[in-house]
Motif scaffolding. Structure first.
Motif, PDB file in Angstrom:
ATOM      1  N   ASP A 136      47.983  37.978  22.464  1.00  0.00           N
ATOM      2  CA  ASP A 136      48.531  38.922  23.428  1.00  0.00           C
ATOM      3  C   ASP A 136      47.530  39.167  24.563  1.00  0.00           C
ATOM      4  OD1 ASP A 136      49.944  40.768  24.741  1.00  0.00           O
ATOM      5  OD2 ASP A 136      49.673  42.382  23.279  1.00  0.00           O
ATOM      6  N   ALA A 137      47.973  38.937  25.790  1.00  0.00           N
ATOM      7  CA  ALA A 137      47.063  39.112  26.923  1.00  0.00           C
ATOM      8  C   ALA A 137      47.323  40.412  27.675  1.00  0.00           C
ATOM      9  CB  ALA A 137      47.200  37.932  27.890  1.00  0.00           C
ATOM     10  N   LEU A 138      48.501  40.998  27.502  1.00  0.00           N
ATOM     11  CA  LEU A 138      48.803  42.215  28.261  1.00  0.00           C
ATOM     12  C   LEU A 138      47.871  43.358  27.879  1.00  0.00           C
ATOM     13  CD1 LEU A 138      52.702  42.250  28.432  1.00  0.00           C
ATOM     14  CD2 LEU A 138      51.079  41.718  30.243  1.00  0.00           C
ATOM     15  N   GLN A 139      47.351  43.296  26.656  1.00  0.00           N
ATOM     16  CA  GLN A 139      46.431  44.349  26.223  1.00  0.00           C
ATOM     17  C   GLN A 139      45.093  44.263  26.951  1.00  0.00           C
ATOM     18  OE1 GLN A 139      47.449  46.808  24.291  1.00  0.00           O
ATOM     19  NE2 GLN A 139      49.402  45.727  24.362  1.00  0.00           N
ATOM     20  N   ARG A 140      44.778  43.074  27.448  1.00  0.00           N
ATOM     21  CA  ARG A 140      43.478  42.884  28.099  1.00  0.00           C
ATOM     22  C   ARG A 140      43.602  43.162  29.586  1.00  0.00           C
ATOM     23  NH1 ARG A 140      41.780  37.050  26.664  1.00  0.00           N
ATOM     24  NH2 ARG A 140      43.623  36.753  25.382  1.00  0.00           N
ATOM     25  N   ASN A 141      42.627  43.843  30.161  1.00  0.00           N
ATOM     26  CA  ASN A 141      42.688  44.096  31.599  1.00  0.00           C
ATOM     27  C   ASN A 141      42.137  42.889  32.358  1.00  0.00           C
ATOM     28  OD1 ASN A 141      39.883  44.248  31.719  1.00  0.00           O
ATOM     29  ND2 ASN A 141      39.897  46.456  31.364  1.00  0.00           N
ATOM     30  N   ALA A 142      42.232  42.954  33.678  1.00  0.00           N
ATOM     31  CA  ALA A 142      41.901  41.799  34.507  1.00  0.00           C
ATOM     32  C   ALA A 142      40.484  41.294  34.240  1.00  0.00           C
ATOM     33  CB  ALA A 142      42.062  42.153  35.976  1.00  0.00           C
ATOM     34  N   ARG A 143      39.567  42.236  34.018  1.00  0.00           N
ATOM     35  CA  ARG A 143      38.171  41.844  33.781  1.00  0.00           C
ATOM     36  C   ARG A 143      38.029  40.959  32.563  1.00  0.00           C
ATOM     37  NH1 ARG A 143      33.983  46.458  33.163  1.00  0.00           N
ATOM     38  NH2 ARG A 143      32.486  44.775  33.330  1.00  0.00           N
ATOM     39  N   GLU A 144      38.865  41.252  31.539  1.00  0.00           N
ATOM     40  CA  GLU A 144      38.675  40.593  30.248  1.00  0.00           C
ATOM     41  C   GLU A 144      39.536  39.346  30.068  1.00  0.00           C
ATOM     42  OE1 GLU A 144      38.128  44.978  28.121  1.00  0.00           O
ATOM     43  OE2 GLU A 144      40.019  43.902  28.104  1.00  0.00           O
ATOM     44  N   ARG A 145      40.379  39.050  31.044  1.00  0.00           N
ATOM     45  CA  ARG A 145      41.320  37.949  30.816  1.00  0.00           C
ATOM     46  C   ARG A 145      40.704  36.575  31.044  1.00  0.00           C
ATOM     47  NH1 ARG A 145      47.379  39.913  32.545  1.00  0.00           N
ATOM     48  NH2 ARG A 145      47.159  41.923  31.533  1.00  0.00           N
ATOM     49  N   ASN A 146      39.566  36.556  31.727  1.00  0.00           N
ATOM     50  CA  ASN A 146      38.928  35.278  32.036  1.00  0.00           C
ATOM     51  C   ASN A 146      39.860  34.370  32.829  1.00  0.00           C
ATOM     52  OD1 ASN A 146      36.853  33.561  32.161  1.00  0.00           O
ATOM     53  ND2 ASN A 146      36.898  32.928  30.010  1.00  0.00           N
ATOM     54  N   VAL A 147      40.406  34.958  33.865  1.00  0.00           N
ATOM     55  CA  VAL A 147      41.332  34.252  34.733  1.00  0.00           C
ATOM     56  C   VAL A 147      40.709  34.167  36.117  1.00  0.00           C
ATOM     57  CG1 VAL A 147      43.473  34.569  36.007  1.00  0.00           C
ATOM     58  CG2 VAL A 147      43.460  34.839  33.525  1.00  0.00           C
ATOM     59  N   GLY A 148      40.758  32.988  36.707  1.00  0.00           N
ATOM     60  CA  GLY A 148      40.285  32.864  38.079  1.00  0.00           C
ATOM     61  C   GLY A 148      41.454  33.071  39.028  1.00  0.00           C
ATOM     62  N   PHE A 149      41.286  33.970  39.985  1.00  0.00           N
ATOM     63  CA  PHE A 149      42.403  34.260  40.891  1.00  0.00           C
ATOM     64  C   PHE A 149      41.979  33.934  42.313  1.00  0.00           C
ATOM     65  CE2 PHE A 149      45.774  36.374  42.999  1.00  0.00           C
ATOM     66  CZ  PHE A 149      46.779  36.606  42.072  1.00  0.00           C
ATOM     67  N   VAL A 150      42.757  33.101  42.978  1.00  0.00           N
ATOM     68  CA  VAL A 150      42.480  32.782  44.381  1.00  0.00           C
ATOM     69  C   VAL A 150      43.556  33.453  45.231  1.00  0.00           C
ATOM     70  CG1 VAL A 150      42.225  30.975  46.099  1.00  0.00           C
ATOM     71  CG2 VAL A 150      41.406  30.602  43.776  1.00  0.00           C
ATOM     72  N   PHE A 151      43.096  34.373  46.100  1.00  0.00           N
ATOM     73  CA  PHE A 151      44.048  35.197  46.838  1.00  0.00           C
ATOM     74  C   PHE A 151      44.592  34.464  48.058  1.00  0.00           C
ATOM     75  CE2 PHE A 151      41.691  38.033  44.246  1.00  0.00           C
ATOM     76  CZ  PHE A 151      42.530  39.099  43.977  1.00  0.00           C
ATOM     77  N   GLN A 152      45.763  34.896  48.469  1.00  0.00           N
ATOM     78  CA  GLN A 152      46.432  34.248  49.591  1.00  0.00           C
ATOM     79  C   GLN A 152      45.552  34.248  50.841  1.00  0.00           C
ATOM     80  OE1 GLN A 152      50.221  35.909  50.575  1.00  0.00           O
ATOM     81  NE2 GLN A 152      50.662  34.312  52.059  1.00  0.00           N
ATOM     82  N   HIS A 153      44.944  35.412  51.119  1.00  0.00           N
ATOM     83  CA  HIS A 153      44.058  35.484  52.286  1.00  0.00           C
ATOM     84  C   HIS A 153      42.592  35.403  51.850  1.00  0.00           C
ATOM     85  CE1 HIS A 153      47.565  36.200  54.672  1.00  0.00           C
ATOM     86  NE2 HIS A 153      47.915  37.154  53.854  1.00  0.00           N
ATOM     87  N   TYR A 154      42.386  34.795  50.712  1.00  0.00           N
ATOM     88  CA  TYR A 154      41.069  34.446  50.156  1.00  0.00           C
ATOM     89  C   TYR A 154      40.284  35.645  49.647  1.00  0.00           C
ATOM     90  CZ  TYR A 154      42.575  30.887  53.428  1.00  0.00           C
ATOM     91  OH  TYR A 154      43.331  30.020  54.159  1.00  0.00           O
ATOM     92  N   ALA A 155      40.370  36.814  50.340  1.00  0.00           N
ATOM     93  CA  ALA A 155      39.659  38.012  49.892  1.00  0.00           C
ATOM     94  C   ALA A 155      38.182  37.721  49.649  1.00  0.00           C
ATOM     95  CB  ALA A 155      40.308  38.607  48.633  1.00  0.00           C
ATOM     96  N   LEU A 156      37.593  36.915  50.503  1.00  0.00           N
ATOM     97  CA  LEU A 156      36.147  36.703  50.390  1.00  0.00           C
ATOM     98  C   LEU A 156      35.438  37.992  50.759  1.00  0.00           C
ATOM     99  CD1 LEU A 156      35.786  33.170  52.008  1.00  0.00           C
ATOM    100  CD2 LEU A 156      35.690  33.764  49.592  1.00  0.00           C
ATOM    101  N   PHE A 157      34.298  38.250  50.144  1.00  0.00           N
ATOM    102  CA  PHE A 157      33.538  39.459  50.471  1.00  0.00           C
ATOM    103  C   PHE A 157      32.881  39.235  51.832  1.00  0.00           C
ATOM    104  CE2 PHE A 157      33.155  39.139  45.711  1.00  0.00           C
ATOM    105  CZ  PHE A 157      34.238  39.961  45.475  1.00  0.00           C
ATOM    106  N   ARG A 158      33.337  39.991  52.819  1.00  0.00           N
ATOM    107  CA  ARG A 158      32.978  39.643  54.200  1.00  0.00           C
ATOM    108  C   ARG A 158      31.510  39.906  54.524  1.00  0.00           C
ATOM    109  NH1 ARG A 158      37.149  43.840  56.563  1.00  0.00           N
ATOM    110  NH2 ARG A 158      37.769  43.913  54.398  1.00  0.00           N
ATOM    111  N   HIS A 159      30.880  40.782  53.757  1.00  0.00           N
ATOM    112  CA  HIS A 159      29.486  41.096  54.071  1.00  0.00           C
ATOM    113  C   HIS A 159      28.502  40.273  53.247  1.00  0.00           C
ATOM    114  CE1 HIS A 159      30.540  43.472  50.593  1.00  0.00           C
ATOM    115  NE2 HIS A 159      29.279  43.386  50.265  1.00  0.00           N
ATOM    116  N   MET A 160      29.026  39.328  52.439  1.00  0.00           N
ATOM    117  CA  MET A 160      28.135  38.484  51.638  1.00  0.00           C
ATOM    118  C   MET A 160      28.167  37.059  52.176  1.00  0.00           C
ATOM    119  SD  MET A 160      29.017  39.503  47.736  1.00  0.00           S
ATOM    120  CE  MET A 160      29.369  41.186  47.262  1.00  0.00           C
TER     121      MET A 160
END
Lengths: 284, 276, 347
Positions: free
Chosen positions: C65-89
């Motif tokens: 069951d994965a719904l019990q796990r939050n985003a931090r714990e799912r070990n999923v890589g997510f690539v956002f549509q607008h990339y969401a790169l950290f602009r100050h890094m």
């Protein structure tokens, strides 16, 4: 805002005569209402020479006023900073019912006369106020004392940082934060490493404006201060007392300190705006 | 909870909102509510007696009238300043631009004593008026001067960005259709910036109504003539007439809210007309 | 890692974003979620990634069951549509972020972080940009950095939201092939969302076509193109001509009130009737586009245009000119009941 504006084509330009008239009118208006008063403060302060100027600033009462001004700002600014960040985090990064009502309520202190801002605390904590008798019984003095001044200062500067951060954080969205969380960052790590660096210029901007108002507030502080020389006088209140005693040189000397503060504020503000723009995160 | 707030993976909502509401209540909401509870102790009749007092009425009249005049002056000259800052290039423009915010940054007491000195009958500016038998300081005219000063940035700063956003293509289109420069301004540019101008006017007006520090030095504070409502509040407080002071404060708040509502309605109406 | 989705539902107010979704994603597969905007594909992706929650249903990662796990714990890589790169890094710090925020015990030392980041930057062929900021990169470069950043935490599942949506056509084509090759090398179970059918057909192992919160069809690219399961899929993937039984097209008539769906290249065109079901039409437009020739014809009794695609050779065998009276007949078609055609909503 000026780059495209200055290079206008023939068809959308006024005749040189009209241009000259408009620029002249604008400059006369600004000189009359801004330049002249600013110059006059320093002129009057130094009208009797540097010696008297320095003497006026070295008065113990002046010093205690400076101290109290720093205390009030030193509490009000950090308090409103923490509040501003918390409010902006809740409002900009989450969707919940009553968001726009909350934004309106945060702006309330701007809609209230400074005098009324002081008045409400007198109504609460003054001798005849709600908590007056209880405070007296426990020998706690808030009104006509330093705590009242701090409270009034916090009130009038309440919205400054929040209203700077809310639109900024709203425009930045929450994708970067979501990316950080999906990469395994905790809440604090996300805030410190991603959110805070993104809003640092807006934060600084808000702090500067908040500080200027906190140090310069007159009406609200005047109502709760009681005007005890050397005890509950901030710099602006001290200016008033000196002025009413016809001690104009001293009044303008102290006023010149506050005018200097205003100039530094404008300078830093311009620098922050410029810095924010060149780092690619314009504030407005 | 699920109906109150949309789900989010970001943490800290409860903490942030909880702190926000607590702080807002303690600093702003509870103190402000004291205003209305205090007025309630007066009763409707008592409130009416205070507010309808001749001196109070006169002070409200002075406050709203001078604030209105100052806001009108700022709307007119503020528009010119915004225009000049957006459209023309001249030496020292960046400094002038930065200086527009001076009234935000300069403590009101400093502005007050300086303007009082400048516009006194023997002051730098006042002497020229005195030569024509016009008294500025210590009259309602002096109040207008002070309120014009503190309201100056509002119109400039609300109109400036909107004016900068007016596309020059639209103006060129109008010009190519044979419109003269004045026609272009009147029919193309002004309608675009009108809502912002109104907003700036409303902000300057609202700010002026509550203003205290910059006014009391230059006003002369003569009852019935140049005494503003905020000053009367302070006077009542000094006589420990808390209820009276509160009644005036509430009256001021109610009138300002009514006016701002009216201006908002006007703005809504004009922007609706603009999009049709 | 395999993903199992059972009876997943999600509602926004009165709008059903996901309506009883069931889906099995095989380990190591590259799956495309294809559909028009607002069809629920991004919602589904965000729920798998733990960025949104479902109202009901089950989500299993490798049977757990994965719904019990939050985003931090799912070990999923997510690539956002607008990339969401950290602009100050910098690019380097962006990629290193996931390694730096690991709990102290699991965190690598600085040298190891450095080695891994450069390895990833080499993988996406952008090592030379390590010190740049996101604002200094092109769209395609940002996309690859976003991917490298997501891969840094060694996810078991990779989710990509419209990965090529914001890029121009040329870069998009290049990146598509590159993503396909990268997936073949790494073999991470990957799901990407797209509204571009060409993209889905070219890159994915299997395609899930979605519409209005429902799955219309699951199949290989060839299956969804050649054997569309519903009228929606027919219209969304590739071009199609519709023939109403009541107007013309005698070959649909045994089905009652029905519509025949015919691909433009599945229509024969001839100067003489092929058989007694052939439709007499008039040629309205002939246009050669690269290797194919597009012909538009209209039946005599209606002005509805029918689009036909012919190969060059075929066209040369039967040259056509505007105004020619010819006959058409579908080689291949599929008939749906008339009521079903309303499924379609514009992309």
């Amino acid at each position: 805002m000026s780059a495209q504006a200055t290079q206008r084509k023939i068809s959308t330009r006024e005749s040189p005569g009209v241009t000259l008239v408009l620029v002249t009118v604008a400059l006369i208006y600004l000189v009359l209402f801004l330049g002249l008063p600013l110059f006059a403060v320093f002129y009057e302060a130094l009208s009797k020479g540097w010696t008297l100027y320095w003497k006026a600033l070295q008065e113990p009462d002046a010093w205690s006023a400076i101290k109290l001004t720093f205390i009030a700002a030193g509490i009000a600014v950090p308090a409103n900073l923490v509040f501003g960040v918390a409010a902006a985090w809740a409002i900009a990064k989450f969707e919940f019912k009553g968001r726009s009502l909350l934004i309106t309520l945060i702006d309330l202190p701007f809609a209230v006369s400074p005098v009324v801002s002081g008045l409400v605390y007198v109504l609460l904590f003054g001798a005849q106020g709600w908590f007056g008798p209880w405070l007296q019984a426990h020998d706690i003095k808030l009104i006509f004392a330093v705590p009242g001044i701090v409270l009034a200062t916090v009130f009038v500067t309440f919205p400054f940082i929040a209203r700077e951060l809310i639109p900024l954080m709203q425009s930045q969205g929450k994708e970067e934060e979501e990316a950080a969380v999906s990469l395994g960052a905790s809440g604090w790590q996300t805030f410190w490493r991603v959110t805070l660096p993104n809003i640092k210029w807006g934060l600084l901007y808000g702090v500067i404006l908040c500080n200027a108002r906190a140090m310069g507030e007159f009406g609200a502080v005047s109502v709760v201060s009681g005007h005890v020389r050397g005890m509950t006088n901030t710099l602006p209140l001290h200016v008033e007392i000196l002025y009413n005693e016809y001690n104009f040189v001293a009044a303008f000397a102290v006023a010149s300190l506050l005018a200097l503060l205003a100039l530094v504020t404008l300078l830093v503000k311009a620098l922050v705006e410029w810095q924010a723009k060149s780092s690619g995160d314009p504030l407005h | 909870m699920s109906h109150f707030k949309a789900h989010s993976v970001l943490p800290g909502f409860n903490l942030a909102l909880g702190f926000t509401l607590l702080y807002l209540s303690l600093i702003v909401l509870i103190p402000l509510s004291a205003l209305f509870f205090k007025t309630a102790t007066l009763g409707w009749g008592g409130f009416w007696t205070v507010v309808m007092g001749e001196r109070v009425l006169a002070s409200l009249r002075v406050t709203f009238f001078t604030s209105f005049v100052a806001a009108i002056i700022n709307a007119f000259f503020g528009l010119i300043v915004a225009w000049v800052l957006v459209r023309y290039r001249f030496p020292g423009k960046r400094i002038v631009d930065a200086l527009v915010d001076l009234p935000f940054a300069l403590p009101t007491a400093v502005a007050g004593i300086t303007l009082a000195m400048l516009y006194a009958p023997n002051g730098w500016v006042g002497q020229y008026f005195a030569a024509h038998d016009i008294k500025v300081a210590y009259t309602p005219l002096g109040i207008v001067v002070a309120l014009t000063f503190i309201g100056l940035p509002f119109v400039v700063r609300t109109v400036q960005p909107v004016l900068a956003d007016v596309e020059s293509e639209v103006e060129e289109a109008a010009a190519s259709l044979g419109a003269g420069r004045w026609d272009v301004f009147r029919r193309v540019i002004f309608p675009a910036i009108y809502p912002a101008l109104l907003t700036g006017f409303a902000l300057a007006f609202a700010r002026a109504i509550g203003e205290y520090g910059s006014v009391i030095f230059i006003a002369g504070n003569m009852p019935y003539i140049s005494e503003i409502a905020p000053l009367l509040i302070v006077a009542k407080l000094e006589q420990y007439d808390y209820a009276g002071a509160t009644a005036i404060a509430v009256a001021m708040l109610l009138i300002s809210f009514a006016l701002l509502l009216f201006i908002n309605a006007l703005q809504w109406w004009s922007s609706r007309r603009g999009t049709r | 890692m395999s993903i199992t989705i059972e009876n997943l539902n999600k509602q926004f107010g009165t709008y059903k974003a996901l309506d009883d979704i069931n889906l099995e994603v095989n380990s190591g597969e590259l799956l495309a979620l294809l559909g028009p905007s607002g069809c629920g594909k991004t919602s589904l992706l965000r729920i798998i990634g733990g960025l949104d929650v479902a109202d009901s249903g089950r989500l299993l990662f490798h049977g757990e069951d994965a719904l019990q796990r939050n985003a931090r714990e799912r070990n999923v890589g997510f690539v956002f549509q607008h990339y969401a790169l950290f602009r100050h890094m910098t690019v380097f710090e962006n990629v290193a972020f996931g390694l730096r925020v690991k709990p102290k015990k699991q965190r690598h030392n600085e040298a190891e972080i450095k080695r891994r980041v450069h390895e990833l930057l080499n993988l996406v062929q952008l090592d030379w940009l390590a010190d740049r900021y996101p604002a200094q990169l092109s769209g395609g470069q940002r996309q690859r950095i976003a991917l490298a950043r997501a891969l840094a935490v060694e996810p078991k599942i990779l989710l990509l939201d419209e990965p090529f949506g914001a890029l121009d056509a040329q870069v998009r084509k290049e990146l598509r092939r590159w993503l396909r090759r990268l997936h073949d090398d790494l073999h991470i179970t990957s799901i990407f969302v797209t509204h571009d059918q060409e993209e889905a057909l070219e890159v994915a192992d299997r395609v899930v076509v979605m519409n209005k919160g429902r799955i219309e069809q699951i199949g290989t690219p060839d299956e969804v193109y050649a054997k569309p399961a519903t009228p929606f899929v027919y219209q969304f993937i590739g071009n199609v001509n519709l023939f109403h039984s009541r107007d013309h097209a005698p070959w649909t008539q045994q089905h009652g009130d029905a519509v025949a769906y015919v691909r433009p290249h599945d229509i024969d065109i001839s100067h003489t009737p092929q058989d007694d079901t052939a439709l007499p039409v008039e040629v309205k437009l002939v246009r050669a586009i690269g290797s194919i020739v597009r012909v538009e014809v209209a039946a005599d009794e209606s002005c509805e245009l029918v689009e036909i695609e012919l190969s060059r050779e075929r066209f040369d065998a039967t040259p056509l000119a505007i105004g020619d009276k010819v006959f058409i007949r579908p080689r291949q078609f599929r008939v749906f009941q008339a009521g079903e055609k309303n499924e379609f909503s514009a992309a």
